[in-house]
Structure formats: C-alpha cells, structure tokens
Design an enzyme around this catalytic site. Structure first.
Site, PDB file in Angstrom:
ATOM      1  N   SER A  67      31.976   7.045 -48.214  1.00  0.00           N
ATOM      2  CA  SER A  67      32.155   8.022 -47.202  1.00  0.00           C
ATOM      3  C   SER A  67      33.417   8.246 -46.720  1.00  0.00           C
ATOM      4  O   SER A  67      33.626   9.429 -46.053  1.00  0.00           O
ATOM      5  CB  SER A  67      31.165   7.645 -45.955  1.00  0.00           C
ATOM      6  OG  SER A  67      31.792   6.261 -45.576  1.00  0.00           O
ATOM      7  N   ASP A 370      33.666   8.326 -35.365  1.00  0.00           N
ATOM      8  CA  ASP A 370      32.134   8.015 -34.859  1.00  0.00           C
ATOM      9  C   ASP A 370      31.919   6.573 -34.794  1.00  0.00           C
ATOM     10  O   ASP A 370      30.834   6.073 -34.749  1.00  0.00           O
ATOM     11  CB  ASP A 370      30.923   8.584 -36.072  1.00  0.00           C
ATOM     12  CG  ASP A 370      31.279   7.972 -37.502  1.00  0.00           C
ATOM     13  OD1 ASP A 370      32.316   7.143 -37.413  1.00  0.00           O
ATOM     14  OD2 ASP A 370      30.808   8.367 -38.312  1.00  0.00           O
ATOM     15  N   HIS A 373      34.170   5.754 -38.927  1.00  0.00           N
ATOM     16  CA  HIS A 373      35.117   6.478 -39.959  1.00  0.00           C
ATOM     17  C   HIS A 373      36.125   7.096 -39.115  1.00  0.00           C
ATOM     18  O   HIS A 373      35.910   7.245 -37.847  1.00  0.00           O
ATOM     19  CB  HIS A 373      34.003   7.903 -40.398  1.00  0.00           C
ATOM     20  CG  HIS A 373      33.092   7.046 -41.332  1.00  0.00           C
ATOM     21  ND1 HIS A 373      31.571   7.355 -40.675  1.00  0.00           N
ATOM     22  CD2 HIS A 373      32.824   6.721 -42.713  1.00  0.00           C
ATOM     23  CE1 HIS A 373      30.913   6.660 -41.831  1.00  0.00           C
ATOM     24  NE2 HIS A 373      31.491   6.576 -42.709  1.00  0.00           N
TER      25      HIS A 373
END
Length: 421
Positions: A67, A370, A373
């Site tokens: 991610s 968040d 990240h």
C-alpha cells in the site's frame, strides 16, 4: 501550483483536473471485475527554462510492493465494493481531489520519483489492456501485499488469509512481458536494460499482520530472513530477465506509526525514543530488517557487478521528519490527520473512512494520513531525501548521470531549506 526553482530549472507542480488525462478512467481491468477506478496520468511537468520539456531520465518505471506503493491496483483486484476506505473520499483529497486507490491523501514516493524523472504517474497494471497502456511502465503493487505467500504463515500457525504477494506480482510482470514482446522475450532485452525497477517497499505487511494479532515480536523476528530472501530472489529473477537498475527500499520506522503508538502504549519511558517519541523496540525491529536487507543487497552486487542495485533508506529519510518536523512544515509528525480522537489522532473504534472518524483541516501539517500510512507531505519529504539526499546507497543521482533533473534538484531552493545544504 507551486515551484521548485534553481538557476537553470523550474519544477512546476500542477494539480490535475478530472479529464481524459486519467489513464484508466474506463478500463475494466485484468481481473474482469468491470471496475471504474481512475489511474491518474502525469500531474507534474518538469520544464527547462527557455527550452522544451526535459527528456525522461528513464523511458519507463516498473514497481512492486504494497500500500505504500499502490497507485490503484487494490480496487481492480478486490473490487470496488470491497469496503476498503482508500477507494473513496477523503482519501486522495489533497492533490487529486478524489480517491484514486492510493492509501494516502495525495501522492506517494513513487509518484514523486516518476515526476522528477520526467515520467507520468506509473499506471496500475490491472488497469491496462494493451501494450500502449504500458509505454511508460507499470505498477504491480497492491495494498495489503506481502513478500511471502500465505502458505509460509499458515505453516507457522498463523493465517493471514488469501492476499497478493511478491510471487503473484512477478507473475503479472511476466504476463506483461508476454504482452510487450509476444513470442520473443529476448526482444524485451533493451527495454529491460533501459528501465528503472523499484522492488518495494515490501515486507511491511509480513510483520504488520502478525503484530496486529499480537504475535510476539521474538517470533516475528524469525520471519525476517525469509522475507529478505524472497525480496532477494525477486531481484535475482528481474536481473535474469535483463534488469540493470533496481531501487530496493527498506522498511519505515514502524515505531513512529500512530496506530502502533496507540496499540502498544506503554507507561515505561524507556520504551520510547526521547528525541522522537517513537516506540524504541519497534524501530529497532525495522532497523533489524533493513540491516539484513542491506547485507543481502551487498551479496547481490558482488554476484552481479554489471547491475546497479540501489538501497533506498526509507527509515533514515523518514526519521528526518520525526527528529526535525519543522524543517518540512509538519507540526504533528506522530498524529494522523484522518482518524479518531486521542493523542495520536487514532482510536480503536474508528478509522479513516469508517465509523465516527474526523479529518484535519490541513494534511500537510501531519506526518500520518490515516494512522498507518504517511501523508503526502511525509511522502514528499522521504522522496526528496532519496532523490538528492544521503538516503540512497549508492546515490541515485550519481548513478543516473544522464538525468539533469536530479542534479538540479540538489540546488533547488526548497531542497536547500529542507536539507540545510
């Protein structure tokens, strides 16, 4: 719009509009799910003052990872209805003004690297169909991906479910080679030699998933040699296919992740680094992974002396933010912009995009987007450190001698402010 200026270059950063520039706005994806998640085309134009656009440093970039690198594959693979918050606002609000499948409020390190090198944003592999779609490379990274396959963890009594892993991403890459060079992989030789490969960041989820399930760190530490070996075998396979320039990132300092600071909160001051407030034992684990990875890369360099293998020190570049956040305009390096209430901007009952979450007014002031990240501001600082700081070994600027953008970036006003040159 903002500018990075030097004596002979201006780096012009423009916000893209929602238009035909979205490379995958109507692609159905290879997974056959008929999704409509946009992949964004170039948003940064690098211009020579008084001349035409600068040539790209590399014709194309191929990227693998999780991610931290995913530019949109997650939605194509798992589906638009997967429930993943990154597929909808407020993700993407800072730069793109819409969710793009990136797990942040804006651009990632990969985006900044591509931009600086004169390339468009790297297309998610699962959003393309034809060879023309991949003229500038492809990104195989998927949010939640691991280096090791799920069978590795099941054999050790831990189930991570079915998910993308490095072997799957490499399978996609070989399929792409079949598309680009049908029936004759040897004809891809020049393309492989000329391309830049980013192998990672990958491996973080091999640790995150068991950490979140409270697997003891001592047991997780035994996974690291296998994680590094998988990264090494992937690099070796790419070299056999003809790759000549590879960038291999290490892991970030996970002890500075807001969610972990909440979950593993301690009353013992010795558990924290006094200069950053990060969890000492978790950062020491990241350093352990990175040390093993660097040792392995040195072995690979000796085995393949004609290949350039660059270690990207994400840990060192990120620690600059936590030690001296004011240099990057960041006020809350250990706090999430989007999440719940609490000291670190996260909670156990809400997460960004789910539940009773909150969003800050200015993500550029936060180190985390968040809780897991980095924010675009943090990604930008890391990318700057990699491109012209001391955080690539060997220096990517010295290796990429035909890339004037990198040479000039080191003398830019913004870089001088950030790195006190």
């Amino acid at each position: 719009m903002f500018f990075l200026k030097s004596d002979s270059f201006s780096f012009v950063f423009e916000r893209p509009e929602q238009s035909g520039a979205d490379m995958a706005s109507s692609a159905s994806g290879r997974g056959g799910r008929g999704l409509l998640i946009p992949a964004v085309a170039a948003a940064v134009v690098v211009l020579l003052v008084g001349a035409g656009p600068a040539a790209a440093c590399y014709p194309r970039v191929f990227s693998f990872g999780d991610s931290l690198v995913d530019t949109g594959n997650y939605g194509f693979f798992y589906g638009n209805n997967s429930g993943e918050p990154a597929l909808r606002p407020p993700y993407g609000e800072t730069f793109f003004h819409r969710a793009t499948g990136r797990f942040s409020d804006g651009r990632l390190v990969l985006d900044f690297i591509a931009d600086t090198m004169g390339l468009p944003f790297v297309r998610p592999y699962l959003s393309g169909r034809s060879a023309e779609d991949f003229a500038c490379g492809a990104n195989f990274a998927v949010g939640g991906a691991t280096a090791l396959a799920p069978d590795f963890f099941r054999a050790r009594g831990f189930n991570i479910g079915e998910r993308v892993h490095l072997d799957m991403e490499m399978k996609w890459f070989r399929e792409l080679l079949d598309l680009l060079c049908p029936g004759d992989l040897a004809s891809c030789s020049d393309m492989m030699k000329e391309s830049l490969f980013l192998v990672g960041e990958i491996g973080g989820n091999d640790y995150n998933l068991p950490l979140l399930s409270r697997v003891p760190i001592e047991k997780i530490r035994t996974f690291t040699p296998s994680v590094v070996a998988k990264i090494s075998s992937t690099i070796t396979e790419l070299i056999k296919l003809g790759a000549k320039t590879l960038v291999v990132p290490g892991n970030l300092p996970i002890g500075c992740v807001p969610k972990y600071l909440l979950i593993f909160k301690s009353d013992d001051k010795e558990d924290y680094e006094p200069e950053t407030g990060c969890l000492r034992w978790m950062n020491e684990f990241s350093e352990y992974h990175n040390r093993l990875l660097m040792e392995e890369l040195e072995k690979l360099r000796k085995l393949h002396p004609s290949v350039t293998i660059i270690y990207a020190d994400y840990y060192g570049a990120a620690m600059e933010i936590f030690v001296s956040p004011e240099r990057f305009g960041i006020e809350d390096p250990l706090v999430a912009c989007c999440g719940g209430e609490g000291t670190y901007g996260v909670s156990l009952s809400a997460t960004c995009g789910l539940g009773e979450y909150k969003v800050c007014d200015n993500p550029d002031k936060y180190g985390s987007w968040d809780g897991f990240h980095p924010s675009e501001a943090a990604y930008k600082a890391i990318a700057m450190g990699l491109l012209r700081g001391t955080y690539t070994q060997p220096s990517i600027a010295s290796v990429t001698s035909s890339c004037p953008q990198l040479t000039e970036l080191g003398s830019s006003v913004e870089y001088k402010v950030l790195y006190d040159l």
